[in-house]
Scaffold this motif. Sequence first.
Motif, PDB file in Angstrom:
ATOM      1  N   TYR A 330     -66.599   7.806 -89.425  1.00 39.18           N
ATOM      2  CA  TYR A 330     -66.980   9.130 -88.932  1.00 39.18           C
ATOM      3  C   TYR A 330     -65.854   9.749 -88.109  1.00 39.18           C
ATOM      4  CZ  TYR A 330     -69.833  12.893 -87.053  1.00 39.18           C
ATOM      5  OH  TYR A 330     -70.322  14.139 -86.727  1.00 39.18           O
ATOM      6  N   MET A 331     -65.227   8.945 -87.254  1.00 44.85           N
ATOM      7  CA  MET A 331     -64.121   9.446 -86.446  1.00 44.85           C
ATOM      8  C   MET A 331     -62.928   9.820 -87.314  1.00 44.85           C
ATOM      9  SD  MET A 331     -65.055   9.654 -83.321  1.00 44.85           S
ATOM     10  CE  MET A 331     -63.428   9.926 -82.583  1.00 44.85           C
ATOM     11  N   LEU A 332     -62.590   8.960 -88.276  1.00 42.19           N
ATOM     12  CA  LEU A 332     -61.464   9.238 -89.171  1.00 42.19           C
ATOM     13  C   LEU A 332     -61.699  10.528 -89.940  1.00 42.19           C
ATOM     14  CD1 LEU A 332     -58.828   8.335 -90.634  1.00 42.19           C
ATOM     15  CD2 LEU A 332     -60.306   7.145 -92.278  1.00 42.19           C
ATOM     16  N   ALA A 333     -62.891  10.659 -90.516  1.00 42.49           N
ATOM     17  CA  ALA A 333     -63.198  11.858 -91.298  1.00 42.49           C
ATOM     18  C   ALA A 333     -63.179  13.102 -90.424  1.00 42.49           C
ATOM     19  CB  ALA A 333     -64.561  11.702 -91.972  1.00 42.49           C
ATOM     20  N   GLY A 334     -63.716  12.987 -89.208  1.00 46.16           N
ATOM     21  CA  GLY A 334     -63.728  14.133 -88.312  1.00 46.16           C
ATOM     22  C   GLY A 334     -62.334  14.573 -87.913  1.00 46.16           C
ATOM     23  N   MET A 335     -61.473  13.622 -87.600  1.00 53.07           N
ATOM     24  CA  MET A 335     -60.113  13.961 -87.180  1.00 53.07           C
ATOM     25  C   MET A 335     -59.290  14.518 -88.337  1.00 53.07           C
ATOM     26  SD  MET A 335     -59.433  10.674 -84.688  1.00 53.07           S
ATOM     27  CE  MET A 335     -57.713  11.120 -84.376  1.00 53.07           C
ATOM     28  N   ALA A 373     -64.207  17.274-101.819  1.00 49.89           N
ATOM     29  CA  ALA A 373     -65.003  16.394-100.962  1.00 49.89           C
ATOM     30  C   ALA A 373     -64.981  14.961-101.478  1.00 49.89           C
ATOM     31  CB  ALA A 373     -66.439  16.909-100.883  1.00 49.89           C
ATOM     32  N   LEU A 374     -65.074  14.801-102.795  1.00 50.66           N
ATOM     33  CA  LEU A 374     -65.040  13.448-103.377  1.00 50.66           C
ATOM     34  C   LEU A 374     -63.669  12.800-103.174  1.00 50.66           C
ATOM     35  CD1 LEU A 374     -67.001  14.104-106.690  1.00 50.66           C
ATOM     36  CD2 LEU A 374     -67.769  12.744-104.728  1.00 50.66           C
ATOM     37  N   THR A 375     -62.610  13.612-103.243  1.00 45.70           N
ATOM     38  CA  THR A 375     -61.270  13.089-102.962  1.00 45.70           C
ATOM     39  C   THR A 375     -61.187  12.555-101.541  1.00 45.70           C
ATOM     40  OG1 THR A 375     -60.283  14.673-104.503  1.00 45.70           O
ATOM     41  CG2 THR A 375     -58.809  13.638-102.910  1.00 45.70           C
ATOM     42  N   CYS A 376     -61.760  13.307-100.596  1.00 49.56           N
ATOM     43  CA  CYS A 376     -61.786  12.845 -99.201  1.00 49.56           C
ATOM     44  C   CYS A 376     -62.517  11.519 -99.081  1.00 49.56           C
ATOM     45  CB  CYS A 376     -62.463  13.896 -98.319  1.00 49.56           C
ATOM     46  SG  CYS A 376     -61.512  15.415 -98.091  1.00 49.56           S
ATOM     47  N   VAL A 377     -63.654  11.405 -99.762  1.00 53.57           N
ATOM     48  CA  VAL A 377     -64.423  10.160 -99.704  1.00 53.57           C
ATOM     49  C   VAL A 377     -63.592   8.996-100.247  1.00 53.57           C
ATOM     50  CG1 VAL A 377     -66.459   8.953-100.585  1.00 53.57           C
ATOM     51  CG2 VAL A 377     -66.653  11.326 -99.816  1.00 53.57           C
ATOM     52  N   LEU A 378     -62.886   9.219-101.352  1.00 55.32           N
ATOM     53  CA  LEU A 378     -62.065   8.152-101.945  1.00 55.32           C
ATOM     54  C   LEU A 378     -60.899   7.761-101.033  1.00 55.32           C
ATOM     55  CD1 LEU A 378     -61.963   9.312-105.676  1.00 55.32           C
ATOM     56  CD2 LEU A 378     -63.206   7.358-104.722  1.00 55.32           C
ATOM     57  N   TRP A 382     -60.352   4.082 -99.170  1.00 52.12           N
ATOM     58  CA  TRP A 382     -59.163   3.230 -99.202  1.00 52.12           C
ATOM     59  C   TRP A 382     -58.804   2.753 -97.798  1.00 52.12           C
ATOM     60  CZ3 TRP A 382     -54.270   3.465 -97.037  1.00 52.12           C
ATOM     61  CH2 TRP A 382     -53.338   2.542 -97.531  1.00 52.12           C
ATOM     62  N   VAL A 383     -58.883   3.659 -96.823  1.00 51.73           N
ATOM     63  CA  VAL A 383     -58.576   3.280 -95.442  1.00 51.73           C
ATOM     64  C   VAL A 383     -59.584   2.258 -94.934  1.00 51.73           C
ATOM     65  CG1 VAL A 383     -58.322   4.108 -93.070  1.00 51.73           C
ATOM     66  CG2 VAL A 383     -57.507   5.511 -94.978  1.00 51.73           C
ATOM     67  N   MET A 384     -60.859   2.506 -95.188  1.00 51.12           N
ATOM     68  CA  MET A 384     -61.896   1.572 -94.735  1.00 51.12           C
ATOM     69  C   MET A 384     -61.781   0.223 -95.434  1.00 51.12           C
ATOM     70  SD  MET A 384     -63.682   2.978 -92.348  1.00 51.12           S
ATOM     71  CE  MET A 384     -62.125   3.687 -91.796  1.00 51.12           C
ATOM     72  N   TRP A 385     -61.308   0.234 -96.694  1.00 52.53           N
ATOM     73  CA  TRP A 385     -61.109  -1.013 -97.414  1.00 52.53           C
ATOM     74  C   TRP A 385     -60.001  -1.849 -96.775  1.00 52.53           C
ATOM     75  CZ3 TRP A 385     -62.507  -4.965 -99.958  1.00 52.53           C
ATOM     76  CH2 TRP A 385     -61.600  -5.756-100.673  1.00 52.53           C
ATOM     77  N   GLN A 386     -58.952  -1.191 -96.309  1.00 51.23           N
ATOM     78  CA  GLN A 386     -57.885  -1.925 -95.636  1.00 51.23           C
ATOM     79  C   GLN A 386     -58.413  -2.619 -94.385  1.00 51.23           C
ATOM     80  OE1 GLN A 386     -55.064  -2.192 -97.387  1.00 51.23           O
ATOM     81  NE2 GLN A 386     -56.161  -0.824 -98.786  1.00 51.23           N
ATOM     82  N   MET A 387     -59.320  -1.966 -93.663  1.00 49.45           N
ATOM     83  CA  MET A 387     -59.929  -2.596 -92.499  1.00 49.45           C
ATOM     84  C   MET A 387     -60.878  -3.717 -92.927  1.00 49.45           C
ATOM     85  SD  MET A 387     -60.777   0.763 -90.128  1.00 49.45           S
ATOM     86  CE  MET A 387     -61.414  -0.240 -88.773  1.00 49.45           C
ATOM     87  N   TYR A 388     -61.662  -3.459 -93.954  1.00 51.41           N
ATOM     88  CA  TYR A 388     -62.671  -4.422 -94.403  1.00 51.41           C
ATOM     89  C   TYR A 388     -62.033  -5.718 -94.882  1.00 51.41           C
ATOM     90  CZ  TYR A 388     -66.795  -6.123 -96.963  1.00 51.41           C
ATOM     91  OH  TYR A 388     -67.837  -6.874 -97.423  1.00 51.41           O
TER      92      TYR A 388
END
Length: 396
Positions: A330-335, A373-378, A382-388
């Motif tokens: 949520y923070m990443l998307a907001g920023m 919007a779908l591009t943003c989600v993808l 990718w960023v969240m996957w690097q953390m996961y």
Amino acid sequence: MLRQHVDRILALRPRGRLMSVDLLRGLAIAAMVLVNNPGSWSYVYPPLAHAGWHGWTPTDVVFPLFLFVVGFSLVLSNHQCARFPPVGWPQWSRALKLFGLGLFLAVFSYNFRDSSYSWLEDQIERIRWLGVLQRIALVYLITCYLMRYCSERALLTVSVLLLAVPWALMLFAPYQDSAGQVFHGRLEFGNNFSAWLDQLLLGADHVYYRSAEPFAFDPEGILTTLPAIVSCLLGVFAARQWCRAGDSDGEQRALCRWWLVAGIVLFAAGQLAHPWVPVNKALWSPSFVCLSGGVSLVLLAAFYYVADVQRRRRALAPLLVFGVNAIALYMLAGMVGRLLIMIPVGDSSLKGWLFDSVYLPLFGGPVGSLAFALTCVLVFYWVMWQMYRRRIIWKV
């Protein structure tokens, strides 16, 4: 390759967590990101936009779904069925951090195209005090206290009061505008008791709808936070049902049926009440709580049956990547969303340039806006996957 990726997600899944709850949280936060980042607000499909006022769309039930998961998770984090511990610094710390992150997003904006722009005057002196993360913080903390000091029967009574009292104020409490005109029972945009209270206590410069008349107000305002607590408590009630269920296959299926039936009943009650108690997200009306709570229970039943009873997890596994790091996403998307608007490109912004130069010519208006919007989600995935995959879980 996709199969290998899904297998890796499942292999790295954090242990000791109920998978369906992480999936449901992932669905809620992914939906938030999707609806908050269209290529252009001029081209948004109706299901991906909030209802104009009364009524609802799928987008309107996303936030209460997240609060429902917060309530469910509170029970799980407390060793499932044990008495809730005393509320102290850990709970206050988390609430303060969430509230602070919400304030950070509120001031994370700058107009680089205006040489006379004053960030202190526009963002600090006119800061929006409440918002999504701030509401989560308040609901979370109050729910902790209620779980500590209330029995289940008392929680039911409190839930009824949290729905009935604010709504009674909406219908019967008189209020007046600056010209002395007295109102009561209004349920209009900018003219209702909740809006009057927001302007009185928060100030017209510190809410989301600053130009609403006769009263500026916030969709995450003061009075409407009270019924939002019930959305969280519905998750608490559902989790306690899970605690009482046995481990046998039959008992787990019965639990799914209970959630499903309860969800359908709540949804129907909210929809049937609409002519008399309008379904309204901004007012967080009792009918909206029932309807959105019903949707949450039905989704929980479906996810629990598929992921935890049937253990057919492959199709839903990518939601885990979002679900275990929801606040970070949520923070990443907001920023990033704000940066795309802030960065100037010619007479437009980076976001405007990308949409007008790439997505609009390729796909047209509505499809291009959705594709953005779908591009943003993808990208965020990718960023969240690097953390996961590095087992980095950002706990607020």
